[in-house]
Design a protein around this motif. Structure first.
Motif, PDB file in Angstrom:
ATOM      1  N   ILE A   1       0.833  -1.207   0.000  1.00  0.00           N
ATOM      2  CA  ILE A   1       0.000   0.000   0.000  1.00  0.00           C
ATOM      3  C   ILE A   1       0.867   1.257   0.000  1.00  0.00           C
ATOM      4  CG2 ILE A   1      -1.674   1.326   1.361  1.00  0.00           C
ATOM      5  CD1 ILE A   1      -2.812  -1.380   2.319  1.00  0.00           C
TER       6      ILE A   1
ATOM      7  N   LEU B   1       1.227   4.316  -2.735  1.00  0.00           N
ATOM      8  CA  LEU B   1       0.967   5.699  -2.328  1.00  0.00           C
ATOM      9  C   LEU B   1       2.113   6.641  -2.685  1.00  0.00           C
ATOM     10  CD1 LEU B   1      -0.742   5.183   1.164  1.00  0.00           C
ATOM     11  CD2 LEU B   1      -1.835   5.903  -0.957  1.00  0.00           C
TER      12      LEU B   1
ATOM     13  N   GLY C   1       0.078   9.693  -3.345  1.00  0.00           N
ATOM     14  CA  GLY C   1      -1.123   9.781  -2.529  1.00  0.00           C
ATOM     15  C   GLY C   1      -2.301   9.027  -3.096  1.00  0.00           C
ATOM     16  N   SER C   2      -2.108   8.339  -4.222  1.00  0.00           N
ATOM     17  CA  SER C   2      -3.188   7.577  -4.843  1.00  0.00           C
ATOM     18  C   SER C   2      -2.759   6.123  -5.005  1.00  0.00           C
ATOM     19  CB  SER C   2      -3.537   8.176  -6.207  1.00  0.00           C
ATOM     20  OG  SER C   2      -4.414   7.334  -6.916  1.00  0.00           O
ATOM     21  N   LEU C   3      -3.736   5.225  -4.965  1.00  0.00           N
ATOM     22  CA  LEU C   3      -3.440   3.806  -5.170  1.00  0.00           C
ATOM     23  C   LEU C   3      -3.317   3.470  -6.652  1.00  0.00           C
ATOM     24  CD1 LEU C   3      -5.717   2.125  -2.465  1.00  0.00           C
ATOM     25  CD2 LEU C   3      -3.265   2.552  -2.360  1.00  0.00           C
TER      26      LEU C   3
END
Length: 311
Positions: free
Chosen positions: A103, A107, A113-115
């Motif tokens: 994860i 990030l 900051g996004s998957l």
């Protein structure tokens, strides 16, 4: 027109960076290496990787993410001993470490900051080995154009392994020290020591064979799941369905191999045509069933005794 008046850009992966854009007119730099996150187009211009990984790319990343987890579980089981009750907690901790590492890796990858991650499409095996295609126009000077043409499929694996290693060193020693009371002092940390060996090996494997693994991993999964299941059943002396039901651990191992086998089948088929590919998953239990149905006929003692009776 701007491309045509400039000298030819040699090399398979050399390109010109876009210096400025004035309306529909672009100004290009000298021929050389593309910045990180870019690769050359058909006109030898460096363009941003704006695509998303396709299903096969995600399956490849999932395979590379599973490797350290499976090795963690193997060595935890190998060194925990039969009397130790710490194995289950260590298994859960290893799963937690790898999940958090995956994860965090997504990030910190672009976009941060996004998957989701942006990527360039893999077109051929050479895309993984751009360092082998640096041109030498005058056979003396080499133009270095090595860059990540498969951005970020190559480097994201190294980032993931680094996070896995850091999390393991932060969490596992404290856990093992508290709960591994059934083991001797010298045996407590052997699964951690094993990880300190296999992480560098995995890193070298990705660095050298990343491109080959990208195309071969579905078949590697299928072969390894079949071989390890047969070895485990043989070592555990499983010869019937009753032997499987005696211990829950055997069922867990069986279902784990079935999941791996299904993963391999999905990776090969890519599930492009669901009506054709989904029925293939019905083959997942076939190797285990075949083993259980034929194990009694291949028992070594029985073969030897029948051979002796024949003489």
């Amino acid at each position: 027109a701007a491309v045509a008046i400039q000298p030819a850009c040699l090399g398979l992966y050399c390109g010109r960076t876009v210096l400025s854009v004035n309306g529909s007119v672009e100004t290009y730099g000298d021929c050389g290496v593309c910045p990180r996150g870019q690769r050359t187009d058909e006109n030898k211009i460096c363009r941003e990787c704006m695509g998303s990984p396709d299903r096969y790319d995600w399956l490849y990343l999932g395979f590379m993410a599973m490797l350290p987890l499976v090795l963690h579980w193997f060595f935890i089981e190998w060194y925990s001993g039969k009397k130790s009750s710490s194995a289950l907690l260590q298994h859960i901790t290893a799963l937690f470490e790898c999940s958090v590492a995956a994860i965090v890796t997504l990030l910190v990858s672009d976009p941060v900051g996004s998957l989701h991650i942006r990527s360039c499409k893999v077109k051929k095996v050479s895309d993984w080995y751009t360092m082998l295609y640096n041109p030498s126009p005058d056979y003396i000077t080499t133009v270095h154009c090595t860059h990540e043409a498969v951005y970020p499929l190559y480097t994201i694996v190294f980032i993931y392994y680094a996070f896995c290693l850091v999390l393991m060193m932060l969490l596992r020693p404290l856990l093992v020290k508290k709960i591994a009371c059934g083991l001797g002092k010298s045996d407590r940390f052997k699964s951690i020591y094993a990880a300190l060996y296999f992480f560098p090996i995995l890193t070298v494997l990705q660095a050298i064979g990343g491109g080959l693994l990208y195309y071969a991993f579905p078949y590697i999964i299928l072969v390894l799941s079949l071989v390890t299941l047969a070895v485990y059943m043989s070592a555990s002396e499983v010869e019937s369905f009753k032997d499987l039901l005696v211990r829950k651990k055997r069922l867990v191992v069986l279902f784990s191999h079935w999941l791996l086998h299904a993963y391999g089948i999905i990776s090969i088929s890519k599930l492009d045509k669901l009506e054709q590919d989904l029925p293939l998953l019905a083959l997942v239990p076939a190797p285990a069933l075949f083993y259980l149905l034929t194990a009694k006929y291949t028992e070594p003692s029985r073969i030897l005794s029948e051979g002796g009776n024949g003489h």
